[in-house]
Design a protein around this motif. Structure first.
Motif: not given
Length: 56
Positions: A5-11, A15-20
């Protein structure tokens, strides 16, 4: 599991930040008016050449 969870959370967050901010103008059906056949054939042959790293 916590490390996963710690390693994948930034990705996931990026992703959600860049979708819009994605630009989907390419979905309007724009096609190139002229094709550079030399570059196309070169790219096609390079991708189909079967180049692989040597086995270890």
């Amino acid at each position: 599991m916590a490390l996963l969870v710690v390693v994948l959370s930034p990705f996931v967050a990026m992703t959600f930040w860049g979708l819009p901010r994605l630009n989907f103008d390419w979905t309007q059906g724009q096609t190139p008016t002229e094709i550079d056949w030399g570059k196309f054939i070169t790219l096609l042959l390079w991708n189909c050449s079967g180049y692989q790293y040597p086995p270890f």
